[in-house]
Design an enzyme around this catalytic site. Sequence first.
Site, PDB file in Angstrom:
ATOM      1  N   LYS A 268      43.506  49.197  29.320  1.00  0.00           N
ATOM      2  CA  LYS A 268      43.434  48.726  27.940  1.00  0.00           C
ATOM      3  C   LYS A 268      44.167  49.764  27.097  1.00  0.00           C
ATOM      4  O   LYS A 268      43.625  50.371  26.164  1.00  0.00           O
ATOM      5  CB  LYS A 268      41.955  48.564  27.529  1.00  0.00           C
ATOM      6  CG  LYS A 268      41.728  47.910  26.199  1.00  0.00           C
ATOM      7  CD  LYS A 268      42.061  46.425  26.148  1.00  0.00           C
ATOM      8  CE  LYS A 268      41.945  45.903  24.729  1.00  0.00           C
ATOM      9  NZ  LYS A 268      42.432  44.522  24.560  1.00  0.00           N
TER      10      LYS A 268
ATOM     11  N   ASP B  74      41.959  42.288  29.303  1.00  0.00           N
ATOM     12  CA  ASP B  74      41.593  40.963  28.777  1.00  0.00           C
ATOM     13  C   ASP B  74      42.568  39.903  29.291  1.00  0.00           C
ATOM     14  O   ASP B  74      42.178  38.811  29.700  1.00  0.00           O
ATOM     15  CB  ASP B  74      41.518  40.978  27.234  1.00  0.00           C
ATOM     16  CG  ASP B  74      42.714  41.647  26.569  1.00  0.00           C
ATOM     17  OD1 ASP B  74      43.536  42.293  27.264  1.00  0.00           O
ATOM     18  OD2 ASP B  74      42.840  41.530  25.328  1.00  0.00           O
TER      19      ASP B  74
ATOM     20  N   ASP C 111      34.588  46.622  38.201  1.00  0.00           N
ATOM     21  CA  ASP C 111      33.280  45.980  38.397  1.00  0.00           C
ATOM     22  C   ASP C 111      33.343  44.537  37.891  1.00  0.00           C
ATOM     23  O   ASP C 111      32.957  43.591  38.576  1.00  0.00           O
ATOM     24  CB  ASP C 111      32.209  46.781  37.635  1.00  0.00           C
ATOM     25  CG  ASP C 111      30.814  46.188  37.815  1.00  0.00           C
ATOM     26  OD1 ASP C 111      30.536  45.642  38.890  1.00  0.00           O
ATOM     27  OD2 ASP C 111      30.014  46.274  36.864  1.00  0.00           O
TER      28      ASP C 111
ATOM     29  N   ASP D  23      33.926  40.750  40.268  1.00  0.00           N
ATOM     30  CA  ASP D  23      33.000  39.603  40.252  1.00  0.00           C
ATOM     31  C   ASP D  23      33.771  38.324  39.944  1.00  0.00           C
ATOM     32  O   ASP D  23      33.554  37.283  40.557  1.00  0.00           O
ATOM     33  CB  ASP D  23      31.915  39.782  39.168  1.00  0.00           C
ATOM     34  CG  ASP D  23      30.633  40.403  39.725  1.00  0.00           C
ATOM     35  OD1 ASP D  23      30.725  41.210  40.670  1.00  0.00           O
ATOM     36  OD2 ASP D  23      29.546  40.086  39.210  1.00  0.00           O
TER      37      ASP D  23
HETATM   38  C1  IPM Z   1      28.670  46.581  42.015  1.00  0.00           C
HETATM   39  C2  IPM Z   1      27.384  46.515  41.252  1.00  0.00           C
HETATM   40  C3  IPM Z   1      26.993  47.922  40.838  1.00  0.00           C
HETATM   41  C4  IPM Z   1      28.105  48.473  39.970  1.00  0.00           C
HETATM   42  C5  IPM Z   1      25.637  48.028  40.131  1.00  0.00           C
HETATM   43  C6  IPM Z   1      24.516  47.443  40.971  1.00  0.00           C
HETATM   44  C7  IPM Z   1      25.309  49.435  39.720  1.00  0.00           C
HETATM   45  O1  IPM Z   1      27.515  45.672  40.165  1.00  0.00           O
HETATM   46  O2  IPM Z   1      28.708  47.263  43.055  1.00  0.00           O
HETATM   47  O3  IPM Z   1      29.633  45.946  41.588  1.00  0.00           O
HETATM   48  O4  IPM Z   1      28.172  48.169  38.774  1.00  0.00           O
HETATM   49  O5  IPM Z   1      28.939  49.190  40.502  1.00  0.00           O
HETATM   50 MG    MG Z   2      29.355  44.588  40.103  1.00  0.00          MG
END
Ligand code: IPM
Ligand code: MG
Length: 356
Positions: free
Chosen positions: A192, A224, A248, A252
């Site tokens: 960013k 973003d 992180d 996801d």
């Molecule tokens: C991940 C999880 C962890 C992180 C949490 C559980 C602390 O979300 O491994 O992605 O944020 O690293």
């Molecule tokens: Mg995570």
Amino acid sequence: MKTYQITVLKGDGIGPEIVDQAIKVLNKVTEKYHVRINYQEEYIGGAAIDATGIPLPQQTIDACQASDAVLLGAVGGPKWDSMPGNRRPETGLLGIRSALGLYANLRPAVIFEPLRSASPLKEEIIGDALDILVVRELTGGIYFGQRGRNTVDSVESAYDTERYSVTEVERIAHIGFEMAQKRNKSLCSVDKANVLESSRLWRETVIRVSQEYPDVALEHMYVDNCAMQLVRNPKQFDVILTSNIFGDILSDEASMISGSIGMLASASLGKNQFGLYEPIHGSAPDIAGTGKANPLATILSVAMMLRYTLGEPQAAKAIETAVAEVLTKARTPDIYTEGTQLVNCSEMGDLVCELL
Ligand code: IPM
Ligand code: MG
């Protein structure tokens, strides 16, 4: 016979059940490839809080340091949600990453052919394959920066600090470029830099490191925009290199594109091939003990362990092939579709073993 020592941290929620399946698969495959594994189980997260009062006992750190690799399930759950921030189960996970110097987190987001229809994206967007590797910096940035609270004129504030040193960016950038060299030679560094000073340092450093990798095409993207591009046109990405917090979040997102977060593995690497292997999903306390958990992410994490730490790429490939095959006939509830057999967590482990 080659013998390895693995510390097993099952953790909380579905952690124990998925790790049991991964061990079952690891035992089956290593028998075939003449490798012996010794396991030692230790506490982490909520389980460690219950047993010892803290989320990361010294004994756990010592055992991990004395082993060749670590296999982890998941940590956290509602039972410990009201603990103060520095005593939560998650602190155990951050603590072990830091104590073991695991600065490089590899999170592959791949679509297994039989699961293409499980992706929430339209078929024309995913095309016939999707294979992204998120390389997330894991021991720096805002997760480990200064944080605190203070009260001025009776108004309370809280702060967390994003901070990166050139050394931290350099070493993760090298991992990103090395991974890109082994793949499609394209690296997208996500930051960013239009706002954050730490991102400007990140970008300058990545550009400098890129001079050592003239065969890799480097691109920079704001986080973003990257979040948007991942759903608009995910096929443009090969390796995504990014900071702890952005990684992180984006991992996801990338995992969901591939159908189910229950499918994705990860490796957290430090020096000398040492690594901690865990699924990227959480402890799913709502389904713990019901047999509904999908063990494939943890099984695939064991494949990464064989590849990156144990130097057994053929055994790794054998697991990945077995997983791809099992998906054509059997599914856990998170990825179930009609025409396949609905199985529980341990039946899925058994089926993968049968295919090995
Ligand atoms: C991940 C999880 C962890 C992180 C949490 C559980 C602390 O979300 O491994 O992605 O944020 O690293
Ligand atoms: Mg995570």
